[in-house]
Design an enzyme around this catalytic site. Sequence first.
Site: not given
Length: 393
Positions: A87, A109, A376
Amino acid sequence: MKKTPSYFGKYGGQFAPETLMAPLQELEEAYIHFSNSVIFQEQLNDYLKRYVGRPTPLFLANRLSQFLGGAQIYLKREDLAHTGAHKINNTVGQGLLAQFMGKNRLIAETGAGQHGVATATVAALFGLSCTVYMGATDMERQKLNVLRMQILGAEICPVHTGTKTLKDATSEAMRDWVTHVQDSYYVLGSALGPHPYPTMVRDFQKIIGLEAKAQILEFCGRLPDELIACVGGGSNAIGLFHPFLVESSVKMTGVEAGGTGIHKGTHAARFAGGSMGVLQGTKTYLLQDENGQIENTHSISAGLDYPAVGPEHAFLYDSDRVQYTYATDKEALEAAFLLAKLEGIIPALESAHAIAYAIKQAPTLSKNAILLVNLSGRGDKDVETLGHTIQKQ
């Protein structure tokens, strides 16, 4: 100024209220202008290298590969990036863009909390205020990341409407943006939403695939046989896949959340039980009933618990360039424990869905085959859930 394409085939677009059309246009123009700026790219690359810790390593999971007795499994270690997941690649890019645009507040969010942590991290780095919307259900199961965001100085806004998960948090974040467009920048966390977000997020995440491609060629002298990544909104997967799309020899597989099975309200596998529709600004595959009402979703991984998928994934599904399957909660948990015990790596439960597919696939292939899995994120945030599983055994 040349506009970026707003559709991937018939998917994508800008299905947004009139009050958001001007901010979206401003965002697209700023992205095109600054992303082509040498100064912007130099600063972005410097932050990715010296702050995020890129390139992240490519690791041969040798003991896991030997245990399964088939293909060699390589892990792209996004769990080793700063904040513990992919991210941060996107939030550094968008945070820097917000700074270039003169915005002083970031809105985000989050589901699993990793995007919220990454946004709060970048806000602290650039001296911006930060507001993060998170469903009350997700806040309860991701307490560690809530604390991390608070320590970083972010304001956390619990969302108690609807399913109290990512979908509802996204709606509240967009409402906030509508009323504060002058000074605020909405950092969307995945490759979905209204144009230009799907393209922009993909571009910030494709560093994953660019690095992986160079690394596997250096280590193995050839491209992998198959790429594997979990798919919620789909940013980590499209980041890995995109640089390989021109390589016809490389198979690609996205793994969705199968929950407790493919029955109404018990999963988040859009390609297994969804249809085309519009949700939160984009036309894509989503889980809906015959009247177009959004169905409830479920996944043990908060980051995959979302009723829609990124529009580029919908296009790649229709064009048969990427295949999509799913792993159940049980399979993801088993995969997480196996990777931990054999390789000393505790994966995020999102990433464990991709590992679960690799565990099934590897034994069916020869030992010369190469599977490249995008790990990830790391599993610190999921330790409590994993602990509950141990207690039940």
